[in-house]
Design a protein around this motif. Structure first.
Motif, PDB file in Angstrom:
ATOM      1  N   UNK A 110       1.334  -7.917   5.302  1.00  0.00           N
ATOM      2  CA  UNK A 110       1.406  -6.682   6.073  1.00  0.00           C
ATOM      3  C   UNK A 110       0.174  -5.829   5.807  1.00  0.00           C
ATOM      4  N   UNK A 111      -0.243  -5.766   4.524  1.00  0.00           N
ATOM      5  CA  UNK A 111      -1.368  -4.918   4.162  1.00  0.00           C
ATOM      6  C   UNK A 111      -1.937  -5.400   2.834  1.00  0.00           C
ATOM      7  N   UNK A 112      -3.235  -5.199   2.634  1.00  0.00           N
ATOM      8  CA  UNK A 112      -3.882  -5.533   1.362  1.00  0.00           C
ATOM      9  C   UNK A 112      -4.945  -4.491   1.069  1.00  0.00           C
ATOM     10  N   UNK A 113      -5.084  -4.187  -0.213  1.00  0.00           N
ATOM     11  CA  UNK A 113      -6.132  -3.253  -0.641  1.00  0.00           C
ATOM     12  C   UNK A 113      -6.671  -3.733  -1.975  1.00  0.00           C
ATOM     13  N   UNK A 114      -7.883  -3.284  -2.303  1.00  0.00           N
ATOM     14  CA  UNK A 114      -8.518  -3.681  -3.548  1.00  0.00           C
ATOM     15  C   UNK A 114      -8.802  -2.439  -4.376  1.00  0.00           C
ATOM     16  N   UNK A 115      -8.615  -2.557  -5.704  1.00  0.00           N
ATOM     17  CA  UNK A 115      -8.879  -1.406  -6.567  1.00  0.00           C
ATOM     18  C   UNK A 115     -10.324  -1.444  -7.079  1.00  0.00           C
ATOM     19  N   UNK A 116     -10.696  -0.486  -7.898  1.00  0.00           N
ATOM     20  CA  UNK A 116     -12.068  -0.387  -8.405  1.00  0.00           C
ATOM     21  C   UNK A 116     -12.470  -1.571  -9.279  1.00  0.00           C
ATOM     22  N   UNK A 117     -11.477  -2.244  -9.877  1.00  0.00           N
ATOM     23  CA  UNK A 117     -11.762  -3.400 -10.725  1.00  0.00           C
ATOM     24  C   UNK A 117     -11.875  -4.692  -9.910  1.00  0.00           C
ATOM     25  N   UNK A 118     -11.683  -4.597  -8.589  1.00  0.00           N
ATOM     26  CA  UNK A 118     -11.780  -5.776  -7.734  1.00  0.00           C
ATOM     27  C   UNK A 118     -10.496  -6.578  -7.635  1.00  0.00           C
ATOM     28  N   UNK A 119      -9.398  -6.034  -8.100  1.00  0.00           N
ATOM     29  CA  UNK A 119      -8.108  -6.720  -8.026  1.00  0.00           C
ATOM     30  C   UNK A 119      -7.343  -6.256  -6.799  1.00  0.00           C
ATOM     31  N   UNK A 120      -6.703  -7.227  -6.169  1.00  0.00           N
ATOM     32  CA  UNK A 120      -6.035  -6.975  -4.905  1.00  0.00           C
ATOM     33  C   UNK A 120      -4.574  -6.588  -5.108  1.00  0.00           C
ATOM     34  N   UNK A 121      -4.096  -5.790  -4.178  1.00  0.00           N
ATOM     35  CA  UNK A 121      -2.694  -5.418  -4.072  1.00  0.00           C
ATOM     36  C   UNK A 121      -2.234  -5.875  -2.694  1.00  0.00           C
ATOM     37  N   UNK A 122      -1.110  -6.573  -2.630  1.00  0.00           N
ATOM     38  CA  UNK A 122      -0.640  -7.159  -1.372  1.00  0.00           C
ATOM     39  C   UNK A 122       0.751  -6.626  -1.037  1.00  0.00           C
ATOM     40  N   UNK A 123       0.916  -6.173   0.185  1.00  0.00           N
ATOM     41  CA  UNK A 123       2.235  -5.799   0.700  1.00  0.00           C
ATOM     42  C   UNK A 123       2.591  -6.869   1.728  1.00  0.00           C
ATOM     43  N   UNK A 124       3.719  -7.542   1.502  1.00  0.00           N
ATOM     44  CA  UNK A 124       4.128  -8.624   2.390  1.00  0.00           C
ATOM     45  C   UNK A 124       5.015  -8.108   3.515  1.00  0.00           C
ATOM     46  N   UNK A 125       5.258  -8.961   4.482  1.00  0.00           N
ATOM     47  CA  UNK A 125       6.035  -8.580   5.658  1.00  0.00           C
ATOM     48  C   UNK A 125       7.434  -8.080   5.289  1.00  0.00           C
ATOM     49  N   UNK A 126       8.021  -8.612   4.208  1.00  0.00           N
ATOM     50  CA  UNK A 126       9.366  -8.181   3.803  1.00  0.00           C
ATOM     51  C   UNK A 126       9.353  -6.945   2.904  1.00  0.00           C
TER      52      UNK A 126
END
Length: 174
Positions: A110-126
């Motif tokens: 559904x959505x993805x973002x990256x933090x200052x350390x280059x690590x991703x955060x993922x929000x899935x469809x559910x």
């Protein structure tokens, strides 16, 4: 009408005790008293008394289910619950089977973002929220509706692959 009530009682008994909670495993908990009351009606020899017993015990079981004192779920609901809980550490209480028998899930992003350390955060469809826990690089920026595959990995960890790219270690946050 009374035969329909008996059939409902049998259906409830099968749904509660069926293979959805692992028929091959020994029972960890005793049966609910309301379910035991329904099944004990079968031992009554007199047809009128047996029917009265079924009517009474099924009415009590139905009332308890309506107030959620007793919850009855079928195999499909168990599978969906296990899928929704994928990645969350819960104690094994025997209700939803072993977590190991669901080795991976496939969904969409559904959505993805990256933090200052280059690590991703993922929000899935559910609505599940997963975060990257290693330093591996995702070459192409993940986009909404990309296919996501999350697999069980060693020592209780998970590998999340988005958009067909190599997987990264990830941990579920919610």
């Amino acid at each position: 009408m009374r035969i329909a009530m008996i059939m409902v009682a049998w259906g409830v008994a099968i749904a509660v005790t069926g293979p959805a909670i692992g028929a091959t495993k020994p029972r960890k908990m005793e049966r609910a008293p309301l379910l035991m009351a329904v099944t004990q009606c079968r031992t009554i020899a007199d047809p009128a008394a047996r029917l009265t017993c079924f009517d009474t015990s099924v009415a009590a079981l139905d009332s308890a289910e309506k107030t959620q004192t007793v919850v009855v779920i079928d195999q499909q609901q168990v599978r969906e619950t296990r899928r929704n809980l994928f990645g969350i550490s819960l104690p094994d209480i025997g209700l939803f089977g072993s977590g190991d028998d669901l080795p991976q899930i496939e969904t969409t992003l559904a959505n993805a973002s990256v933090d200052d350390a280059g690590r991703w955060s993922f929000i899935l469809a559910d609505g599940a929220h997963w975060v990257q826990t290693d330093d591996n690089i995702i070459a192409r920026r993940p986009r909404a509706n990309d296919k996501v595959i999350i697999k069980r990995a060693a020592l209780g960890s998970f590998r999340l692959s988005v958009g067909g790219q190599p997987g990264v270690k990830a941990k579920r946050q919610n």
